[in-house]
Motif scaffolding. Structure first.
Motif, PDB file in Angstrom:
ATOM      1  N   UNK A   1       0.793  -1.238   0.000  1.00 41.96           N
ATOM      2  CA  UNK A   1       0.000   0.000   0.000  1.00 41.96           C
ATOM      3  C   UNK A   1       0.824   1.286   0.000  1.00 41.96           C
ATOM      4  N   UNK A   2       2.092   1.215   0.376  1.00 49.25           N
ATOM      5  CA  UNK A   2       2.911   2.423   0.490  1.00 49.25           C
ATOM      6  C   UNK A   2       3.776   2.653  -0.736  1.00 49.25           C
ATOM      7  N   UNK A   3       3.538   1.919  -1.810  1.00 52.78           N
ATOM      8  CA  UNK A   3       4.339   2.052  -3.017  1.00 52.78           C
ATOM      9  C   UNK A   3       3.462   2.350  -4.225  1.00 52.78           C
TER      10      UNK A   3
ATOM     11  N   UNK B   1      15.127   9.937   4.149  1.00 48.92           N
ATOM     12  CA  UNK B   1      14.075  10.888   3.769  1.00 48.92           C
ATOM     13  C   UNK B   1      14.000  10.953   2.245  1.00 48.92           C
ATOM     14  N   UNK B   2      12.809  10.731   1.721  1.00 46.34           N
ATOM     15  CA  UNK B   2      12.577  10.882   0.292  1.00 46.34           C
ATOM     16  C   UNK B   2      11.887  12.213   0.045  1.00 46.34           C
ATOM     17  N   UNK B   3      12.175  12.819  -1.091  1.00 48.14           N
ATOM     18  CA  UNK B   3      11.619  14.138  -1.386  1.00 48.14           C
ATOM     19  C   UNK B   3      10.152  14.073  -1.772  1.00 48.14           C
ATOM     20  N   UNK B   4       9.721  12.966  -2.394  1.00 46.03           N
ATOM     21  CA  UNK B   4       8.363  12.872  -2.919  1.00 46.03           C
ATOM     22  C   UNK B   4       7.465  11.930  -2.122  1.00 46.03           C
TER      23      UNK B   4
ATOM     24  N   UNK C   1      10.272   2.944  -3.991  1.00 46.44           N
ATOM     25  CA  UNK C   1      10.007   4.385  -3.979  1.00 46.44           C
ATOM     26  C   UNK C   1      11.294   5.172  -4.215  1.00 46.44           C
ATOM     27  N   UNK C   2      12.375   4.693  -3.636  1.00 48.34           N
ATOM     28  CA  UNK C   2      13.666   5.339  -3.841  1.00 48.34           C
ATOM     29  C   UNK C   2      14.089   5.260  -5.310  1.00 48.34           C
ATOM     30  N   UNK C   3      13.884   4.111  -5.934  1.00 50.34           N
ATOM     31  CA  UNK C   3      14.260   3.946  -7.342  1.00 50.34           C
ATOM     32  C   UNK C   3      13.435   4.854  -8.245  1.00 50.34           C
ATOM     33  N   UNK C   4      12.123   4.959  -7.974  1.00 51.62           N
ATOM     34  CA  UNK C   4      11.258   5.836  -8.765  1.00 51.62           C
ATOM     35  C   UNK C   4      11.716   7.287  -8.638  1.00 51.62           C
TER      36      UNK C   4
END
Length: 249
Positions: free
Chosen positions: A163-165, A214-217, A225-228
């Protein structure tokens, strides 16, 4: 073709294989997104029937439309945009990726709180087997079948994601062919990291805890999510723009 027809054909080619057309304009605007959403099979044309734990319910209760590299898709059980994305992400429509259901304390790292009731969000399977699962009856119309855009194989692409991706349908999926029943059994393979390793440097243990990165988006750190996000950042730096389905400010 007229200039307008060429423009719309160029928009459509964004979700087709590269052999179709690659002489379009270098960039697009939000009218492209609106056009892709308008020509996609609409919700009522795709979903005929839905059952969750053998109970008939409206499919509108389950699915949220969103854009992927494959065009318009519908996702089940994903977090609302307010819990998935950060506030700096620009969305062309305020209702986009929004269903209004909040996670009842669920996190990717810790799962469900012990006090959570069985009727919670994200929805969870309470037992194994077909009776505790999700049943879909999908429809496709013969006049909508297109053997040029994506090739000779017809049917639906289905992707399992947490659900978080954000779903990346072009990367991994299984196909539900036409006029067939497909039964999918999910066998999770869960890998956990001991809290005793938190004291070690992330590069030494070769992984990050979600709270350390921390991811920006995205609000939740996962490898995907990091790869995207990295792909979007690299594309922006190299090309000065991003693809229509990528996160952006």
């Amino acid at each position: 073709m007229t200039d307008e027809e060429i423009k719309l054909f160029s928009h459509s080619s964004l979700i087709c294989d590269n052999h179709l057309y690659n002489d379009g304009e270098l960039t697009t605007d939000f009218s492209t997104i609106e056009y892709l959403m308008s020509i996609a099979p609409q919700f009522g044309d795709v979903f005929f029937s839905c059952k969750w734990t053998l109970q008939n319910q409206s499919c509108h209760n389950f699915f949220t439309p969103m854009l992927t590299e494959e065009g318009l898709c519908f996702t089940f059980n994903m977090l609302d945009k307010t819990e998935l994305l950060r506030n700096n992400v620009f969305l062309h429509d305020e209702n986009y990726m929004s269903h209004g259901m909040k996670a009842d304390g669920w996190t990717l790292e810790d799962g469900y709180p012990k006090t959570t009731s069985k009727d919670t969000y994200p929805r969870r399977a309470l037992s194994a087997g077909f009776s505790a699962g999700f049943f879909l009856l999908l429809t496709a119309y013969e006049q909508d079948l297109d053997y040029v855009c994506k090739g000779p194989v017809q049917g639906f692409k289905i992707l399992l994601h947490n659900p978080a991706e954000i779903p990346r349908v072009g990367m991994q999926y299984f196909r539900a062919p036409l006029n067939q029943e497909v039964v999918v059994a999910v066998k999770p393979d869960m890998m956990t990291t001991s809290d005793g390793l938190r004291g070690y440097d992330p590069h030494r243990r070769n992984c990050f805890f979600p709270s350390e990165r921390h991811l920006a988006y995205y609000q939740s750190y996962t490898q995907q999510n990091c790869q995207v996000e990295c792909l979007a950042n690299f594309t922006l730096e190299r090309c000065g723009c991003v693809a229509y389905h990528m996160p952006r400010k």
